[in-house]
Motif scaffolding. Sequence first.
Motif, PDB file in Angstrom:
ATOM      1  N   ALA A  97       4.006   5.635 -10.660  1.00 17.83           N
ATOM      2  CA  ALA A  97       4.472   4.465  -9.915  1.00 17.83           C
ATOM      3  C   ALA A  97       3.539   4.141  -8.752  1.00 17.83           C
ATOM      4  O   ALA A  97       3.291   2.956  -8.449  1.00 17.83           O
ATOM      5  N   ALA A  98       2.999   5.190  -8.094  1.00 19.89           N
ATOM      6  CA  ALA A  98       2.054   4.962  -7.005  1.00 19.89           C
ATOM      7  C   ALA A  98       0.776   4.317  -7.538  1.00 19.89           C
ATOM      8  O   ALA A  98       0.235   3.379  -6.922  1.00 19.89           O
ATOM      9  N   GLU A  99       0.287   4.776  -8.679  1.00 19.22           N
ATOM     10  CA  GLU A  99      -0.899   4.167  -9.291  1.00 19.22           C
ATOM     11  C   GLU A  99      -0.667   2.701  -9.627  1.00 19.22           C
ATOM     12  O   GLU A  99      -1.586   1.874  -9.547  1.00 19.22           O
ATOM     13  N   ASP A 100       0.559   2.377 -10.003  1.00 18.29           N
ATOM     14  CA  ASP A 100       0.881   0.997 -10.388  1.00 18.29           C
ATOM     15  C   ASP A 100       1.219   0.117  -9.198  1.00 18.29           C
ATOM     16  O   ASP A 100       1.631  -1.038  -9.368  1.00 18.29           O
ATOM     17  N   GLY A 101       1.068   0.651  -7.969  1.00 16.52           N
ATOM     18  CA  GLY A 101       1.215  -0.170  -6.779  1.00 16.52           C
ATOM     19  C   GLY A 101       2.622  -0.341  -6.245  1.00 16.52           C
ATOM     20  O   GLY A 101       2.873  -1.234  -5.432  1.00 16.52           O
ATOM     21  N   PHE A 102       3.561   0.531  -6.650  1.00 16.94           N
ATOM     22  CA  PHE A 102       4.951   0.375  -6.220  1.00 16.94           C
ATOM     23  C   PHE A 102       5.270   1.073  -4.901  1.00 16.94           C
ATOM     24  O   PHE A 102       6.408   1.021  -4.446  1.00 16.94           O
ATOM     25  N   GLY A 103       4.303   1.713  -4.286  1.00 12.86           N
ATOM     26  CA  GLY A 103       4.556   2.329  -2.998  1.00 12.86           C
ATOM     27  C   GLY A 103       3.767   3.599  -2.785  1.00 12.86           C
ATOM     28  O   GLY A 103       2.886   3.951  -3.582  1.00 12.86           O
ATOM     29  N   GLY A 126     -10.765   6.922  -7.464  1.00  4.37           N
ATOM     30  CA  GLY A 126     -10.468   5.745  -6.656  1.00  4.37           C
ATOM     31  C   GLY A 126      -9.216   5.011  -7.075  1.00  4.37           C
ATOM     32  O   GLY A 126      -8.939   3.925  -6.558  1.00  4.37           O
ATOM     33  N   HIS A 127      -8.440   5.575  -8.003  1.00  2.45           N
ATOM     34  CA  HIS A 127      -7.193   4.941  -8.429  1.00  2.45           C
ATOM     35  C   HIS A 127      -6.100   5.086  -7.384  1.00  2.45           C
ATOM     36  O   HIS A 127      -5.145   4.314  -7.370  1.00  2.45           O
ATOM     37  N   LEU A 128      -6.248   6.090  -6.531  1.00  7.03           N
ATOM     38  CA  LEU A 128      -5.325   6.298  -5.422  1.00  7.03           C
ATOM     39  C   LEU A 128      -6.123   6.546  -4.151  1.00  7.03           C
ATOM     40  O   LEU A 128      -7.252   7.052  -4.196  1.00  7.03           O
ATOM     41  N   VAL A 129      -5.504   6.216  -3.024  1.00  6.69           N
ATOM     42  CA  VAL A 129      -6.126   6.399  -1.713  1.00  6.69           C
ATOM     43  C   VAL A 129      -5.193   7.264  -0.864  1.00  6.69           C
ATOM     44  O   VAL A 129      -3.976   7.077  -0.874  1.00  6.69           O
ATOM     45  N   LEU A 151      -1.553  25.702  -0.665  1.00  5.99           N
ATOM     46  CA  LEU A 151      -1.437  24.365  -1.244  1.00  5.99           C
ATOM     47  C   LEU A 151      -1.330  23.315  -0.135  1.00  5.99           C
ATOM     48  O   LEU A 151      -1.074  23.649   1.027  1.00  5.99           O
ATOM     49  N   ARG A 152      -1.530  22.060  -0.522  1.00  6.29           N
ATOM     50  CA  ARG A 152      -1.361  20.954   0.428  1.00  6.29           C
ATOM     51  C   ARG A 152      -0.629  19.807  -0.257  1.00  6.29           C
ATOM     52  O   ARG A 152      -0.707  19.639  -1.475  1.00  6.29           O
ATOM     53  N   MET A 153       0.068  19.042   0.545  1.00  7.79           N
ATOM     54  CA  MET A 153       0.673  17.810   0.050  1.00  7.79           C
ATOM     55  C   MET A 153      -0.269  16.651   0.356  1.00  7.79           C
ATOM     56  O   MET A 153      -1.186  16.773   1.190  1.00  7.79           O
ATOM     57  N   ALA A 154      -0.050  15.535  -0.306  1.00  6.72           N
ATOM     58  CA  ALA A 154      -0.870  14.347  -0.079  1.00  6.72           C
ATOM     59  C   ALA A 154       0.017  13.106  -0.133  1.00  6.72           C
ATOM     60  O   ALA A 154       0.883  12.981  -0.998  1.00  6.72           O
ATOM     61  N   ILE A 155      -0.200  12.201   0.812  1.00 10.49           N
ATOM     62  CA  ILE A 155       0.463  10.891   0.798  1.00 10.49           C
ATOM     63  C   ILE A 155      -0.538   9.908   0.225  1.00 10.49           C
ATOM     64  O   ILE A 155      -1.641   9.738   0.771  1.00 10.49           O
ATOM     65  N   VAL A 156      -0.170   9.268  -0.869  1.00 10.40           N
ATOM     66  CA  VAL A 156      -1.137   8.430  -1.586  1.00 10.40           C
ATOM     67  C   VAL A 156      -0.531   7.075  -1.968  1.00 10.40           C
ATOM     68  O   VAL A 156       0.684   6.938  -2.132  1.00 10.40           O
ATOM     69  N   GLY A 157      -1.409   6.095  -2.070  1.00  7.43           N
ATOM     70  CA  GLY A 157      -1.037   4.772  -2.556  1.00  7.43           C
ATOM     71  C   GLY A 157      -2.226   4.162  -3.261  1.00  7.43           C
ATOM     72  O   GLY A 157      -3.374   4.618  -3.092  1.00  7.43           O
ATOM     73  N   SER A 158      -2.000   3.128  -4.036  1.00 11.85           N
ATOM     74  CA  SER A 158      -3.086   2.499  -4.796  1.00 11.85           C
ATOM     75  C   SER A 158      -3.847   1.496  -3.927  1.00 11.85           C
ATOM     76  O   SER A 158      -3.315   0.990  -2.927  1.00 11.85           O
ATOM     77  N   PRO A 159      -5.110   1.200  -4.281  1.00  9.70           N
ATOM     78  CA  PRO A 159      -5.846   0.156  -3.552  1.00  9.70           C
ATOM     79  C   PRO A 159      -5.089  -1.178  -3.576  1.00  9.70           C
ATOM     80  O   PRO A 159      -5.133  -1.930  -2.593  1.00  9.70           O
ATOM     81  N   GLU A 160      -4.419  -1.490  -4.686  1.00  7.62           N
ATOM     82  CA  GLU A 160      -3.646  -2.734  -4.782  1.00  7.62           C
ATOM     83  C   GLU A 160      -2.502  -2.752  -3.771  1.00  7.62           C
ATOM     84  O   GLU A 160      -2.215  -3.787  -3.160  1.00  7.62           O
ATOM     85  N   TYR A 161      -1.879  -1.604  -3.570  1.00 13.90           N
ATOM     86  CA  TYR A 161      -0.785  -1.534  -2.596  1.00 13.90           C
ATOM     87  C   TYR A 161      -1.316  -1.769  -1.188  1.00 13.90           C
ATOM     88  O   TYR A 161      -0.740  -2.537  -0.396  1.00 13.90           O
TER      89      TYR A 161
END
Length: 297
Positions: free
Chosen positions: A234-240, A256-259, A164-174
């Motif tokens: 919360a990440a999708e909604d741009g909170f971090g 493309g909802h998360l980067v 498995l792998r982890m991922a650090i993600v945030g939204s384009p808006e963030y």
Amino acid sequence: MRREELVDLNAFMTVAEEQNFTRAAARLGTSQSALSHTIRRLESRLGVRLLTRTTRNVAPTDAGEKLLATLRPALDSIGSELASLSALRERPAGNIRITTSEHGATTVLWPVLRNLLAEYPEINVELATDSSLTDIVTERFDAGVRLGEALAKDMVAVRIGPDLRMAIVGSPEYFAKHPKPIVPQDLASQRCINLRMLSGGGLYAWELEKEARELRVRVEGQLAFNNVKMIVRAAEDGFGLGFVMEDHVSQQLADGHLVRVLEDWCPSFAGYHLYYPSRRQPSAAFSVLVDALRYRG
């Protein structure tokens, strides 16, 4: 009917079928003299002669034929019932209790169980989802499912899933408002979404690694959850930024909802294992489950 009477009747039917005392004795695993004694005892008890003996063969008398007509279906029925009971004993059955994380239950266990349980309706499975490391012996579980790196050394461990792998993600808006982190140290200036651990209650330190260099990063932000789905939301909604299993956000990344960022600091690690005490004597049902879950990729 007494047990010896049933034995005598079976001996009579065997002699009648073989038409020979020697062959019948061999089939029954007894001596010819003992078999002759059994038949004489049966004839004496019934008060009729059942077999006509000649130097060449043995044949049922009229009374013997009448008894055989009743005896054959009765003993055949008993044999069939015994065979079905034997098959039932050998067919995997029973209850299995497993403790697992919600992610392990949905991604690894259930895809296997939904097919296995349909094939073996006598197997009953209870899944208890809990992110903490449950003592399976004290809590009377048959097995647990956890990541390979978290297994106790006195347990038998069977790999049941891929790395498995982890991922650090945030939204384009963030990221429209915040620069993308290039190195882990940049996380100090980011708004991050924390995970509250159910076991111990502390905040999870993000575990990063690159070229054998391991880091445990404490992050800060406005939000903390004890539920991964809420971190993703919360990440999708741009909170971090969220730090979650890669497969939790694969669709959001594709859409493309998360980067994703710092991907080179998120190597793969040992996936899920089924573990159970080494002293356990596996039942047929448990062995079937282990074999079905075993990862063969």
